[in-house]
Design an enzyme around this catalytic site. Structure first.
Site, PDB file in Angstrom:
ATOM      1  N   ASP A 679     -15.476  26.733  -7.223  1.00  0.00           N
ATOM      2  CA  ASP A 679     -16.185  25.980  -8.258  1.00  0.00           C
ATOM      3  C   ASP A 679     -16.744  26.923  -9.326  1.00  0.00           C
ATOM      4  OD1 ASP A 679     -17.232  23.435  -9.189  1.00  0.00           O
ATOM      5  OD2 ASP A 679     -19.190  24.346  -8.777  1.00  0.00           O
ATOM      6  N   LYS A 683     -15.824  27.264 -13.386  1.00  0.00           N
ATOM      7  CA  LYS A 683     -16.819  27.307 -14.472  1.00  0.00           C
ATOM      8  C   LYS A 683     -16.572  28.522 -15.352  1.00  0.00           C
ATOM      9  CE  LYS A 683     -20.470  24.823 -12.049  1.00  0.00           C
ATOM     10  NZ  LYS A 683     -21.530  24.976 -11.077  1.00  0.00           N
TER      11      LYS A 683
END
Ligand code: ADP
Ligand code: ASP
Ligand code: MG
Length: 818
Positions: A679, A683
């Site tokens: 994750d 980003k």
């Protein structure tokens, strides 16, 4: 003398007629002499036409239509006139029904329905309504006379649209009124020829009848009573926010009605204007409201335009050819040719190059007009000076109208900007030299959108509507809906922003709401009225609504929704989303979506993809737009992982801290989704892309916080148990860091084109050193800020802050749109 006209909508039912009788009784207290002009009962004229056409096909079913027409009048009569007084009017109605049935019988046998016959049968509507109402008034003790207007109003024999013989008509009316006083109940719409044949004055023509009576009798005012609060800024059936116009000039009213504002029949203005008699449009169902006053002058001028109207369906005829420049009098010849068949040209545009000429006509005349023009220009076509006449169907004409336009600059700019920003293509434009009207031609499917867009732009002093289509009703979607309900009022009054939630959906259910008024009660409405969610259908309906300033809000983490993004942006609908799937997917998709948003002048906003509500992506965009270069990005981008390492102090083991964070709901349901680092990698990928680097996910080096074996553990519980196996490693790493005066941080960094996510030991000089709780941080080192990076720090997770960030993006769209 007072003239009052009541339209079909005011006399649609006996209840409404009783209400109108009250209005007349009231007016009698103030005016001794009154002419009350009546239309047929609502829908009757259409019904008569329909029935006549059935008869003309030789279809016996016309008898059912005839039966229904008779029944409607009999029932009204029975309701309005007490039995003991009914004899005379019943006999009169019986005779009219017999006439009507005879004529229709003839039409049925001959299978022929001429305009002359149609005018005759249509006249029964007005004759019956006025005579029944006259009788009802008398029965109520209000003395009056029934007046068959055919005796007074004279017109030529252009059946369906008789041209009034003004002098004769005025003389007849005056002569009649010298002998007849008090209350006269006159039928609208109908007149007679010099041969005493019945002729009508065009659909909606009762308004015109009233104006003729008013002008002949020099009335103080002509009142047109209808079912709306006067002439409105736009057709209220198409523009929900339309409002009543207090005053307008005869010319403005003429332009509005010529351009489709059905509320008043176009020729009505002429007799009133000639005699300078004001017309007042009033609402039968709201009689205390002043309505609209139409007069010679209007100096109020609150807005730069008066109103917006539209013609639902037109066809454009395009005459073009390279040799057109040299053809003398081409415009005159085309118009003369069309005039031979009385084809009305609604608007004309010609480019100054004279290469083409466009004419707008009603669709039913398009083919005939094409033939007439081609016939007229046959030699020019033979010599290839003209290519031919092209018909473009399925268009609408939308016009803005108002005298103030003459004095105000920038009106057409505003018009085009508003339409353009909402993806409405303008096919043709025309501005009359009077500058009273600017007309545009748009696709029929865009008509309502164009009307609403222009209405917002010109009338709502900058009030903009934003139409939201929200998918995802979980933590973020639910919080967003709560925030919208709380803020709606404030936004409307402080920012002139009218936020409407038009549809809500989750993976199971979807619900559209026509008024866009989902507020605090959305959950009840949603569970009570929803249908099964079907994404294709959702998108199709959202597009079909074709509302200006539409925003699709994706509050899910779904891959499926992302497949629809391009189509949505290409339909001029903006997208706001915290969902990272699109921007962290293939670079090609990222690029395609950004290009689509630019091309269609909509926005694709996703500030919440990184750092929830913190202004990270916007800051990068602003810096890049200002010409600065992002040289380094360093940060802790996950609130969960920030929490883990900020709490990893003293004697506690790493796995204990993960357990605790999971218990408190700080981690994903499966903590591996945080610990694998993917994750954070996504980003960082998004940030690098925003900084202008076309990276793919495989270019990001992500060092997982746990070994592959643990990632494969068969269940969450087993994983958590096995997590103990890494405790020693983490304890050693922590102690080593502490010995150097450092701390452990899971850092994302991008520098020199390389992107990496890994656990690092950082000292007090590092921006990521001083963090607490679940704070996140990002440091941007740019060419202009080399020594002191720009640091953004704060809560980087949580439904409230994320929903606030999504909401902020939505508001940003309002400021972008017109
Ligand atoms: P009546 O039966 O009284 O003659 P109409 O149906 O002919 O009434 O005209 C009134 C209708 O005109 C309204 O109900 C409205 O839907 C429509 N309309 C179209 N444009 C406008 C406008 N600009 N202002 C008001 N009404 C309009
Ligand atoms: N009854 C006629 C029509 O429907 C005239 C009118 O309503 O003004 O067109
Ligand atoms: Mg009307």
């Amino acid at each position: 003398m007072r003239v009052m006209k009541f339209g079909g909508s005011s006399v649609g039912t006996p209840g409404r007629i009783k209400h109108v009788m009250g209005i007349i009784a009231d007016a009698r207290k103030r005016h001794r002499n009154i002419v009350a002009v009546f239309s047929a009962f609502e829908g009757i004229t259409d019904q008569i036409i329909g029935t006549s056409r059935v008869a003309a096909r030789g279809d016996r079913k016309y008898l059912a239509g005839l039966g229904a027409i008779k029944k409607r009048h009999r029932e009204a009569l029975a309701d309005l006139v007490p039995a003991r007084r009914r004899g005379r009017i019943e006999a009169f109605a019986r005779e009219r029904f017999a006439d009507l049935s005879d004529v229709l019988h003839g039409v049925f046998y001959t299978k022929e329905l001429t305009n002359r016959t149609l005018d005759y049968v249509m006249s029964f509507g007005e004759i019956l309504s006025s005579s029944i109402i006259a009788e009802a008034l008398q029965a109520k003790g209000i003395p009056c006379e029934f007046l068959d207007s055919r005796h007074l109003i004279k017109a030529d024999d252009r059946f369906g649209n008789g041209r009034v013989k003004y002098d004769l008509t005025y003389r007849n009316i005056r002569a009649y009124f010298r002998k007849h006083h008090g209350l006269q109940i006159a039928c609208g719409f109908i007149a007679s020829t010099t041969d005493n044949d019945t002729v009508t004055l065009g659909r909606g023509g009762s308004d015109f009848s009233a104006s003729l009576y008013g002008a002949a009798l020099n009335a103080r005012e002509i009142e047109i009573w209808t079912d709306v609060d006067g002439v409105m800024t736009a057709d209220p059936r198409k523009v929900e926010k339309a409002f009543s116009i207090p005053r307008m000039t005869f010319e403005e009213a003429m332009e509005m009605s010529h351009f489709g504002a059905k509320v008043i029949h176009p020729p009505t203005m002429q007799p009133a204007l000639d005699r300078n008699i004001p017309l007042r449009i009033k609402n039968t169902f709201h009689p205390e409201f002043p309505g609209t006053l139409i007069g010679r002058r209007d100096t109020s001028g609150t807005f730069s335009i008066k109103g917006i109207s539209s013609i639902d369906e037109i066809s454009l005829l395009r005459v073009q050819g390279s040799g057109m420049v040299g053809i003398a009098g081409i415009g005159r010849r085309i118009f003369s040719a069309l005039a031979t068949q009385e084809i009305n040209v609604l608007m004309v545009t010609q480019a100054s190059s004279e290469y083409s000429l466009c004419l707008a006509v009603l669709p039913q005349f398009a083919q005939a007009a094409k033939h007439l023009i081609e016939e007229e220009l046959r030699y020019e076509m033979r010599d290839r000076q003209i290519d031919g006449v092209l018909i473009e169907p399925n268009l609408s004409a939308v016009a803005i109208v108002g005298e103030n336009m003459r004095k105000t600059t920038g009106i057409s700019g505003k018009l085009f900007q508003a339409l353009g920003k909402n993806g409405i293509n303008v096919v043709a434009i025309a501005q009359g030299s009077s500058e009273l009207n600017i007309s545009t031609v748009v696709a029929k499917a865009d008509e309502a959108k164009a009307l609403n867009t222009l209405h917002d732009a010109f009338f709502l002093s900058g009030t903009k509507s934003l139409h939201l289509f929200i998918v995802g009703t979980g933590l973020i979607g639910g919080t967003l809906l709560k925030q919208i309900a709380q803020q709606r009022h404030v936004l409307l009054h402080s920012q002139f922003l009218d936020v409407r939630v038009r549809a809500i959906a989750n993976s199971r259910t979807m619900l559209f709401d026509g008024t866009g008024s989902f507020l605090r009660d959305w959950r009840e409405k949603f569970s009570a009225g929803g249908t099964a969610m079907d994404l294709d259908d959702f998108v199709r309906r959202m597009k079909a609504l074709n509302l200006p300033n539409s925003v699709f809000v994706d509050c899910t983490a779904s891959d499926l929704l992302v497949t629809k993004y391009a189509e949505i942006l290409e339909s001029s609908i903006s997208i706001v989303t915290p969902n990272k799937k699109a921007n962290a997917g293939k670079y090609g998709l990222y690029q395609k979506l950004h290009r689509a948003s630019l091309k269609h002048d909509v926005r694709f906003l996703y500030e919440t993809n990184v750092g929830a509500g913190l202004p990270i992506i916007n800051t990068i965009n602003d810096l890049v737009a200002g010409g600065d270069r992002i040289e380094r990005i360093d940060g802790v981008l996950s609130g969960t992982l920030s929490y883990l390492f900020n709490s990893f102090a003293g004697g506690r083991s790493f796995s204990d801290i993960v357990w605790e964070a999971k218990e408190r709901g700080y981690t994903e349901p499966d903590p591996r989704d945080d610990l694998n680092g993917l994750d954070v990698g996504r980003k960082l990928l998004i940030l690098a892309r925003e900084a202008g680097h076309p990276l793919e996910f495989r270019n990001i080096s992500v060092k997982s916080l746990i070994p592959p074996a643990l990632l494969r553990a068969p269940s969450i519980n087993q994983f958590l148990k096995q997590l103990r196996s890494v405790d020693d490693t983490y304890a050693r790493a922590r102690d080593k860091a502490a010995a150097e005066g450092k701390v452990l941080r899971y850092v994302a960094s991008f520098a020199g084109g390389k992107a990496e996510v890994s656990l690092q030991r950082v000292g007090p000089e590092h921006p990521c050193y001083a963090l607490s709780g679940s704070e996140i941080i990002i440091a941007l080192t740019t060419t202009n800020c080399k020594d002191h990076p720009i640091v953004i720090k704060g809560p980087g997770a949580g439904a409230d802050v994320t929903a606030t960030g999504v909401f902020a993006d939505i508001i940003r769209i309002a400021h972008h749109q017109s």
